[in-house]
Design a protein around this motif. Structure first.
Motif, PDB file in Angstrom:
ATOM      1  N   SER A 244       2.030  -4.210  -6.007  1.00  0.00           N
ATOM      2  CA  SER A 244       0.714  -4.049  -6.639  1.00  0.00           C
ATOM      3  C   SER A 244       0.760  -4.531  -8.087  1.00  0.00           C
ATOM      4  O   SER A 244       1.665  -4.180  -8.846  1.00  0.00           O
ATOM      5  CB  SER A 244       0.276  -2.588  -6.579  1.00  0.00           C
ATOM      6  OG  SER A 244       0.077  -2.189  -5.240  1.00  0.00           O
TER       7      SER A 244
ATOM      8  N   THR B  54       0.825  -1.202   0.000  1.00  0.00           N
ATOM      9  CA  THR B  54       0.000   0.000   0.000  1.00  0.00           C
ATOM     10  C   THR B  54       0.861   1.254   0.000  1.00  0.00           C
ATOM     11  O   THR B  54       2.060   1.214   0.283  1.00  0.00           O
ATOM     12  CB  THR B  54      -0.918   0.040   1.241  1.00  0.00           C
ATOM     13  OG1 THR B  54      -0.106  -0.006   2.426  1.00  0.00           O
ATOM     14  CG2 THR B  54      -1.900  -1.118   1.246  1.00  0.00           C
TER      15      THR B  54
ATOM     16  N   GLY C 124      -4.236   0.951  -2.442  1.00  0.00           N
ATOM     17  CA  GLY C 124      -3.509  -0.268  -2.811  1.00  0.00           C
ATOM     18  C   GLY C 124      -2.521   0.013  -3.927  1.00  0.00           C
ATOM     19  O   GLY C 124      -2.755  -0.336  -5.080  1.00  0.00           O
TER      20      GLY C 124
ATOM     21  N   PRO D  67      -5.813  -2.806  -6.605  1.00  0.00           N
ATOM     22  CA  PRO D  67      -5.198  -2.950  -5.284  1.00  0.00           C
ATOM     23  C   PRO D  67      -4.636  -4.345  -4.984  1.00  0.00           C
ATOM     24  O   PRO D  67      -3.984  -4.540  -3.977  1.00  0.00           O
ATOM     25  CB  PRO D  67      -6.352  -2.629  -4.332  1.00  0.00           C
ATOM     26  CG  PRO D  67      -7.567  -3.074  -5.084  1.00  0.00           C
ATOM     27  CD  PRO D  67      -7.289  -2.789  -6.536  1.00  0.00           C
TER      28      PRO D  67
END
Length: 694
Positions: A343, A294, A338, A357
């Motif tokens: 990712s 994140t 996200g 995300p």
């Protein structure tokens, strides 16, 4: 080693990496190891052994162990918590579905709300009723509580949340019902809304109690295993857990209220950025924390991150309030998306490049890790662009495979769009940077701030690679990448104070103010908060901060007004009113003369003092020494590969200055200096990027 210098260890478990920081006196060491999702304590122990070996120390030498983790948040997002039941007041079975009866997007006819953590078939009710003043209107039907036990056993329920109507005003029914259920079902995990969130607003209180119950067996089991593993390793020091509000608390409190840990890792990052801001005298800062899973954005004014009392987990719409599950706890205000190194990038139905995300996490990880991952991640794009030295990633502990990155990018992005692997990587890099720039713009607008007037402080394993481009997009002219940026949140843990905040609802109007009642409530809260802090304070001074959440009678939301730290009297009312009206006018331009004012809730924070950094002096600038090497970097805007210098951060003395484009590599991360910036090393070892004159 004991007796020579204090030994402090901080550990931050992320979705991809577990970061470890060891302080022995003034000497600091760091390590990054891959997170072990099935047994998170394994990565902690492995990393701890490695870093202690680096320092020629033993685990028994550690005086303080400070731990933060996103395990609770991830369990909620991924829906892998305990099988949980909700027991509510008769007639209030569907509070979780009804919510606040509002829509986060008024014009979306196919609105998609997050699913409650407890399905309807696991929600039960019992006859009882307490009114808003705490008076019993209908006694608890104890037989009805006992009758639920067979149903809960049949449904294999592991954890139960009690959320009775107005339990914040009188918890007696919840407490009695919990005792009855524990008699019938020994060992079952129980959460009371009157303990975890003793505040008004039925939906938020119920949601918070359910979230605590949902993660409690998981977190309790993990923390118990961690405590036992450390004991076996002969650990004799104190263990603390970082809370979402930026303080640390005891392991016993964390096991009881694990919902307080949902944002513990990001909170450490905000503390880290606040410390850096104080060290360099920057009063307006935007912290940018991008790890493996994140990215987090937080506004920091006057060296203090903004705080809130509500946090939303698992938002259905990235930037829209009300689209997530509300958790009512003290929390550092930030926006989280996200967008991390892990990712995953893909092409959507409209042939657009999208990122996140969904994350590759540590298992299998991005394609370049060579651990079985086949889908391209942001780290793959950075490798393919030439921004990362594949032989020195994570201090050389993970050898990256650029060919695997290019294959994944070409297969999933390039070939469907007719692009080369390098151009596909540039597209992924641009999209993820724009996602983070959008998050920064939205967060600043919600706070009434001008984002371009802030200094960007970038940390986390991936942020230094993307900070320059994000800064270009949002109009920031100065970027700081601190020392140990790759493990910034864990470094922040070491500066966090021992703290605990209690919030309780008790409705009081200023025109009918009972000073004795309010003073008694605040004194009781202060005693409880101090007791939770005292064991960890180890004799250090504990101070209090008291506050009231106030509004004009009939309004929907409150503002926070600080109170004197002493018993209140009627003589304090004019000053309290004046403080409220001053703060109200600052937010809404004008106060309402003569309007009645009410207090809905009261707060007491007990805390030790945070460690304050020393202010650094200016350094004279000089050209950096010769580069350690070079990188073949694909410049997407120019559409060609260019040769850019590679510097080793450890070789750059304070004042060393370079001009972008360039890469500065170190064990924990790498910093990309774009063509728009010059960079120098300041007196604390931070990389300071300043926009070139037009």
């Amino acid at each position: 080693m004991r007796g020579k210098a204090e030994v402090r260890l901080a550990v931050d478990i992320g979705g991809t990496f577990t970061d470890i920081v060891l302080d022995v006196g003034e000497e600091r060491r760091t390590r990054k190891v891959l997170t072990t999702p099935t047994r998170p304590e394994q990565a902690v122990l492995d990393g701890t052994r490695l870093i202690l070996a680096d320092a020629h120390a033993h685990i028994s030498d550690i005086d303080v162990f400070i731990h933060g983790t996103t395990l609770a948040t991830n369990a909620i997002i991924e829906r892998r918590g305990a099988r949980t039941a909700l027991i509510a007041t008769q007639g209030f079975r569907d509070v979780l579905d009804i919510g606040t009866e509002s829509r986060y997007d008024q014009y979306d006819l196919s609105i998609d709300k997050p699913k409650p953590l407890v399905p309807r078939q696991l929600r039960f009710t019992v006859p009882e009723r307490i009114d808003a003043h705490g008076a019993v209107r209908l006694p608890l039907e104890e037989a009805a509580v006992r009758a639920l036990a067979p149903h809960l056993r049949e449904q294999k329920v592991e954890s139960v949340a009690f959320a009775f109507l107005h339990a914040y005003a009188n918890p007696a029914h919840e407490q009695r019902a919990a005792r009855i259920l524990q008699e019938e079902m020994p060992g079952i995990s129980v959460t009371l809304s009157s303990e975890v969130c003793p505040e008004i607003r039925e939906y938020e209180r119920t949601s918070t109690a359910v979230a605590n119950a949902y993660v409690q067996p998981l977190m309790d089991s993990y923390l118990a295993r961690m405590e036992e593993a450390l004991r076996i390793e002969q650990f004799r020091g104190a263990i603390y857990l970082v809370t979402s509000g930026g303080g640390v608390t005891s392991i016993a409190t964390a096991r009881r209220f694990p919902v307080r840990l949902v944002e513990s890792g990001p909170a450490g990052g905000a503390i880290f950025a606040s410390q850096i801001a104080a060290r360099i005298g920057e009063r307006k800062v935007l912290s940018f924390d991008m790890g493996g899973t994140t990215a987090k954005i937080c506004l920091i004014e006057n060296y203090e991150p903004e705080t809130s009392r509500v946090f939303e987990v698992d938002r259905a719409a990235r930037f829209l309030k009300g689209s997530g599950l509300p958790v009512r706890i003290p929390v550092i205000e930030m926006v989280e998306i996200g967008a991390g190194g892990g990712s995953i990038a893909r092409i959507d139905a409209l042939k657009r490049v999208t990122v996140g995300p969904e994350s590759a996490s540590s298992e299998p990880g991005p394609a370049c890790y060579g651990r079985g991952g086949e889908r391209p991640a942001v780290t793959d794009a950075d490798v393919a662009l030439g921004m990362i030295d594949p032989d020195a990633f994570a201090g050389g502990t993970i050898r990256l495979a650029p060919d695997l990155s290019k294959q994944a990018l070409l297969r999933d992005i390039g070939e469907p769009l007719g692009l080369s692997a390098e151009t596909a990587a540039y597209a992924v890099h641009e999209v993820v940077c724009e996602n983070m720039a959008s998050a920064a713009r939205v967060h600043a607008v919600e706070r009434g701030a001008v984002v371009g007037q802030h200094t960007l402080i970038a940390f986390g394993g991936a942020a230094p690679l993307h900070a320059a481009r994000v800064a270009e997009k949002i109009g920031v002219s100065k970027v700081i990448v601190p020392s140990h940026a790759g493990v910034g949140s864990a470094v922040g843990f070491l500066a966090a104070p021992i703290a605990y905040e209690l919030v309780r609802s008790r409705h009081v109007r200023l025109d009918d103010f009972d000073a004795a009642l309010v003073s008694g409530l605040l004194a009781e809260m202060a005693s409880e908060a101090r007791a939770l802090v005292a064991s960890g304070a180890a004799g250090a001074p504990v101070r209090e901060r008291r506050a009231a959440f106030m509004r004009y009678v009939g309004q929907g939301h409150e503002i926070t007004v600080e109170l004197p730290n002493r018993p209140l009297t009627a003589a304090d009312l004019p000053a309290i009113r004046q403080s409220f009206e001053t703060d109200y006018a600052a937010l809404f331009e004008r106060a309402i003369p003569g309007a009645a004012i009410e207090v809905l809730s009261w707060s007491v924070l007990a805390t030790t003092d945070a460690r304050q950094p020393a202010i650094i002096a200016e350094v004279g600038r000089k050209p950096a020494a010769k580069a350690a090497g070079s990188r073949q970097f694909f410049d997407g805007r120019a559409g060609k590969v260019v040769d850019i210098p590679l510097f080793r951060r450890g070789d750059m003395a304070p004042g060393a200055t370079i001009s972008g484009p360039a890469v500065i590599a170190e064990d924990e991360t790498s910093t990309f200096i774009s063509n728009s910036f010059d960079a120098y090393i300041d007196g604390a070892g931070s990389i300071v990027m300043e926009r070139k004159a037009a």
